[in-house]
Scaffold this motif. Structure first.
Motif, mmCIF file in Angstrom:
data_model
loop_
_atom_site.group_PDB
_atom_site.id
_atom_site.type_symbol
_atom_site.label_atom_id
_atom_site.label_comp_id
_atom_site.label_asym_id
_atom_site.label_seq_id
_atom_site.Cartn_x
_atom_site.Cartn_y
_atom_site.Cartn_z
ATOM 1 N N GLY A 56 38.106 7.580 -17.514
ATOM 2 C CA GLY A 56 38.488 6.815 -16.335
ATOM 3 C C GLY A 56 37.296 6.555 -15.445
ATOM 4 N N PRO A 57 37.530 6.066 -14.228
ATOM 5 C CA PRO A 57 36.433 5.726 -13.329
ATOM 6 C C PRO A 57 35.699 6.958 -12.805
ATOM 7 C CG PRO A 57 38.450 4.561 -12.739
ATOM 8 C CD PRO A 57 38.836 5.623 -13.709
ATOM 9 N N LEU A 58 34.380 6.847 -12.710
ATOM 10 C CA LEU A 58 33.514 7.891 -12.178
ATOM 11 C C LEU A 58 32.861 7.346 -10.920
ATOM 12 C CD1 LEU A 58 32.091 10.670 -12.513
ATOM 13 C CD2 LEU A 58 30.432 9.520 -13.992
ATOM 14 N N LEU A 59 33.032 8.048 -9.826
ATOM 15 C CA LEU A 59 32.601 7.561 -8.519
ATOM 16 C C LEU A 59 31.241 8.126 -8.149
ATOM 17 C CD1 LEU A 59 33.714 5.869 -6.114
ATOM 18 C CD2 LEU A 59 34.553 8.016 -5.149
ATOM 19 N N GLY A 60 30.401 7.308 -7.532
ATOM 20 C CA GLY A 60 29.109 7.754 -7.030
ATOM 21 C C GLY A 60 29.203 8.147 -5.566
ATOM 22 N N SER A 61 28.495 9.215 -5.192
ATOM 23 C CA SER A 61 28.454 9.683 -3.807
ATOM 24 C C SER A 61 27.004 10.018 -3.474
ATOM 25 C CB SER A 61 29.337 10.914 -3.631
ATOM 26 O OG SER A 61 29.220 11.455 -2.329
ATOM 27 N N ASP A 62 26.686 10.048 -2.178
ATOM 28 C CA ASP A 62 25.334 10.444 -1.785
ATOM 29 C C ASP A 62 25.299 11.875 -1.243
ATOM 30 O OD1 ASP A 62 26.586 10.147 0.643
ATOM 31 O OD2 ASP A 62 25.211 8.629 1.424
ATOM 32 N N HIS A 63 26.405 12.630 -1.440
ATOM 33 C CA HIS A 63 26.466 14.009 -0.966
ATOM 34 C C HIS A 63 27.475 14.786 -1.803
ATOM 35 C CE1 HIS A 63 29.666 11.838 1.175
ATOM 36 N NE2 HIS A 63 30.326 12.994 1.144
ATOM 37 N N VAL A 64 27.442 16.102 -1.700
ATOM 38 C CA VAL A 64 28.385 16.962 -2.411
ATOM 39 C C VAL A 64 29.762 16.830 -1.768
ATOM 40 C CG1 VAL A 64 28.946 19.336 -3.035
ATOM 41 C CG2 VAL A 64 26.564 18.562 -3.083
ATOM 42 N N GLY B 291 41.603 6.186 -7.184
ATOM 43 C CA GLY B 291 41.805 6.043 -8.618
ATOM 44 C C GLY B 291 40.726 6.667 -9.469
ATOM 45 N N ALA B 292 39.676 7.205 -8.850
ATOM 46 C CA ALA B 292 38.587 7.832 -9.613
ATOM 47 C C ALA B 292 39.022 9.190 -10.151
ATOM 48 C CB ALA B 292 37.357 7.984 -8.736
ATOM 49 N N LEU B 293 38.469 9.558 -11.309
ATOM 50 C CA LEU B 293 38.757 10.852 -11.920
ATOM 51 C C LEU B 293 37.793 11.937 -11.470
ATOM 52 C CD1 LEU B 293 39.578 10.183 -15.679
ATOM 53 C CD2 LEU B 293 41.149 10.887 -13.869
ATOM 54 N N ALA B 294 36.554 11.553 -11.165
ATOM 55 C CA ALA B 294 35.512 12.530 -10.861
ATOM 56 C C ALA B 294 34.439 11.857 -10.024
ATOM 57 C CB ALA B 294 34.913 13.098 -12.152
ATOM 58 N N VAL B 295 33.563 12.685 -9.445
ATOM 59 C CA VAL B 295 32.507 12.162 -8.593
ATOM 60 C C VAL B 295 31.213 12.915 -8.866
ATOM 61 C CG1 VAL B 295 33.193 13.702 -6.701
ATOM 62 C CG2 VAL B 295 31.839 11.660 -6.193
ATOM 63 N N ASP B 296 30.100 12.204 -8.855
ATOM 64 C CA ASP B 296 28.783 12.828 -8.913
ATOM 65 C C ASP B 296 27.825 11.960 -8.113
ATOM 66 O OD1 ASP B 296 26.664 11.386 -10.829
ATOM 67 O OD2 ASP B 296 28.649 11.070 -11.690
ATOM 68 N N MET B 297 26.580 12.383 -8.003
ATOM 69 C CA MET B 297 25.643 11.705 -7.116
ATOM 70 C C MET B 297 24.716 10.713 -7.818
ATOM 71 S SD MET B 297 24.642 14.962 -4.698
ATOM 72 C CE MET B 297 23.483 14.046 -3.689
ATOM 73 N N GLU B 298 24.644 10.751 -9.138
ATOM 74 C CA GLU B 298 23.601 9.961 -9.815
ATOM 75 C C GLU B 298 24.083 8.925 -10.822
ATOM 76 O OE1 GLU B 298 22.280 13.660 -8.195
ATOM 77 O OE2 GLU B 298 23.496 13.490 -10.015
ATOM 78 N N SER B 299 25.263 9.103 -11.419
ATOM 79 C CA SER B 299 25.636 8.248 -12.554
ATOM 80 C C SER B 299 25.690 6.775 -12.196
ATOM 81 C CB SER B 299 26.985 8.690 -13.135
ATOM 82 O OG SER B 299 26.882 9.938 -13.763
ATOM 83 N N ALA B 300 26.335 6.435 -11.080
ATOM 84 C CA ALA B 300 26.455 5.027 -10.718
ATOM 85 C C ALA B 300 25.086 4.397 -10.496
ATOM 86 C CB ALA B 300 27.324 4.879 -9.466
ATOM 87 N N ALA B 301 24.205 5.110 -9.797
ATOM 88 C CA ALA B 301 22.853 4.590 -9.550
ATOM 89 C C ALA B 301 22.065 4.483 -10.845
ATOM 90 C CB ALA B 301 22.122 5.492 -8.558
ATOM 91 N N THR B 302 22.221 5.458 -11.740
ATOM 92 C CA THR B 302 21.512 5.437 -13.023
ATOM 93 C C THR B 302 21.877 4.208 -13.838
ATOM 94 O OG1 THR B 302 21.273 7.845 -13.156
ATOM 95 C CG2 THR B 302 21.300 6.644 -15.237
ATOM 96 N N LEU B 303 23.168 3.946 -13.984
ATOM 97 C CA LEU B 303 23.586 2.820 -14.812
ATOM 98 C C LEU B 303 23.266 1.484 -14.158
ATOM 99 C CD1 LEU B 303 26.919 3.930 -16.496
ATOM 100 C CD2 LEU B 303 24.563 4.599 -16.959
#
Length: 218
Positions: free
Chosen positions: A125-133, A146-158
C-alpha cells in the motif's frame, strides 16, 4: 495510482542501487551472501534532504550507477492496527511533498519477499514520507490518509531517482514499531532485533525483482 512499468522481455536492466539512511540499516542490507557486484548499498543519512542529495549524486549521468534501478529500504513506522515489528511494507506508491510516485512491479516484489522471508506478513500500500519521527496521535492522523506506514527517506529517494531519468523504482520497509509496539531505540529491544533480522534477508528478493525488469527505453 497505477504501477510503473513492470517485468518484460528484452535486455537486462542496469545496476541495482539500494538506498538506506542509517548505519544499522546498511549493516543489515550488506550482510547478504549476494555477489558484491550485484547490488550497491548506499547510506544516505537521515531525512529527506540527505536522501535526495545522496541519490542525485549517486545517479549522476557520468557515473557507473546512472542507469540503476533504485530500491529505498530500511525501517519504518507502521500505521495500521495489527502491524508487528518485522512485518514488511512494499509500497505501491510513495507520497511526499512533491506528490505521489508509482512503484514498479509491486506484486512481483511482494511475492519475492514472501518467499525470501517466509512467515512474515507482507503489506502492500501507500508509504508516506515525513521530515520527523512520528509518534502517538500523529500516527493515527496519518493512517487516516490511507497510508500503511511512514518513514523519512523513501519518498525523497524515489522522487530524486526519477528526476535523474526514467528507471524502475521500489520501496520496501521493515516495520520497527507499530501502534501497539512503539519503540524508543532500534536494536535495544526485541522488536528492533526482529526487524534487523528481517532486513538482513531481503536482498535476494530485490535481486529477483531486478532481474525481472526491463528499463524504460530513453
Amino acid at each position: 495510482m497505477p504501477e510503473a512499468p513492470g517485468p518484460g522481455s528484452g535486455p537486462a536492466p542496469g545496476p541495482l542501487l539500494v538506498a538506506c539512511a542509517l548505519g544499522i540499516e546498511r549493516l543489515a542490507l550488506s550482510g547478504t551472501a549476494a555477489p558484491a557486484d550485484a547490488v550497491t548499498v548506499l547510506r544516505t543519512g537521515m531525512g529527506p534532504g540527505n536522501a535526495r542529495r545522496a541519490v542525485t549524486r549517486a545517479l549522476r549521468p557520468d557515473g557507473p550507477l546512472c542507469g540503476a534501478s533504485v530500491v529505498a529500504s530500511g525501517f519504518c513506522a507502521g500505521l495500521a492496527p495489527g502491524m508487528h515489528p518485522g512485518d514488511l511494507v512494499v509500497a505501491d506508491e510513495t507520497r511526499g511533498p512533491h506528490g505521489g510516485t508509482a512503484c514498479t512491479a509491486t506484486a512481483h516484489l511482494a511475492a519475492a519477499l514472501a518467499r525470501a522471508v517466509p512467515g512474515r506478513t507482507v503489506h502492500t500500500g501507500p508509504l508516506l514520507g515525513s521530515d520527523h519521527v512520528v509518534r502517538g496521535q500523529e500516527r493515527a492522523d496519518l493512517r487516516a490518509t490511507g497510508a500503511l506506514a511512514v518513514d523519512m527517506e523513501s519518498a525523497a529517494t524515489l522522487h530524486a531517482a526519477l528526476a535523474t531519468g526514467p528507471r524502475p523504482v521500489a520501496a520496501v520497509r521493515v516495520v520497527v514499531d507499530a501502534p501497539e509496539h512503539e519503540l524508543v531505540r532500534i536494536g535495544t529491544v526485541r522488536g528492533g532485533i526482529s526487524a534487523f533480522r528481517v532486513l538482513r534477508a531481503v536482498i535476494p528478493a530485490f535481486l529477483e525483482w531486478h532481474r525481472s525488469l526491463l528499463l524504460p527505453r530513453r
